[in-house]
Design a protein around this motif. Sequence first.
Motif: not given
Length: 223
Positions: A163, A177, A180-182
């Motif tokens: 990432i 991060s 906030q992703r899937r």
Amino acid sequence: MEGSSGPKPLSVYLYIPNIIGYIRILMNCVAFALCFSNKKIFAILYFVSFVSDGLDGWLARKFNQVSTFGAVLDMVTDRVSTACLLTVLSQIYRPGLIFLSLLALDIGSHWMQMYSTFLSGKASHKDVKDSTNWLFKAYYGHRPFMAFCCVGSEVVYIIFFLIAERQPESVINAFVSVIQRRLFLLLLFSLALFGWAIKQIINIIQMKTAADACVFYDMKRNQ
């Protein structure tokens, strides 16, 4: 010795689990050679190499090809591959000292555990039956639990590597991060982070236990 009926040195080197160990080393070499040019290939090769540690152990027991050389080869391969990945992460993220500290803890705890095992005359560093710490005994006494913690720890490092979008990257920003992703990535990271945390606790316990064993050995020798 002439007439000896034991296995020859070459035959031990060619044990099936040891051959898998050589393949693991080759996979890691290719993985780190490509780590900055092809992150996905790196992640696949690194992960397959790491989980193959369990395969060669199973094959060693199945074919009665357990060897001290194989055990040392596995441990050195694991420690060196993890050390390389943590070193790479220390250059990608800031503060890099976080990953260097994890590297020092991993190498230091295992080295002290191996040395204390040698002093106590045990056959394996995983023999902790005489330990009074329940978590330490549960870790080394139950292979699935140990495998979960080890794999989870490596998955955390792989996710951090994948990432990272710029260098140097903030560890906090990378963590946010992930959140906030899937949802799947968040669940995977959370589960792996739990195994990672247990493994770091085990490393600390292991270092303290090994240090105590060295001190007790000195006390016994001086009496």
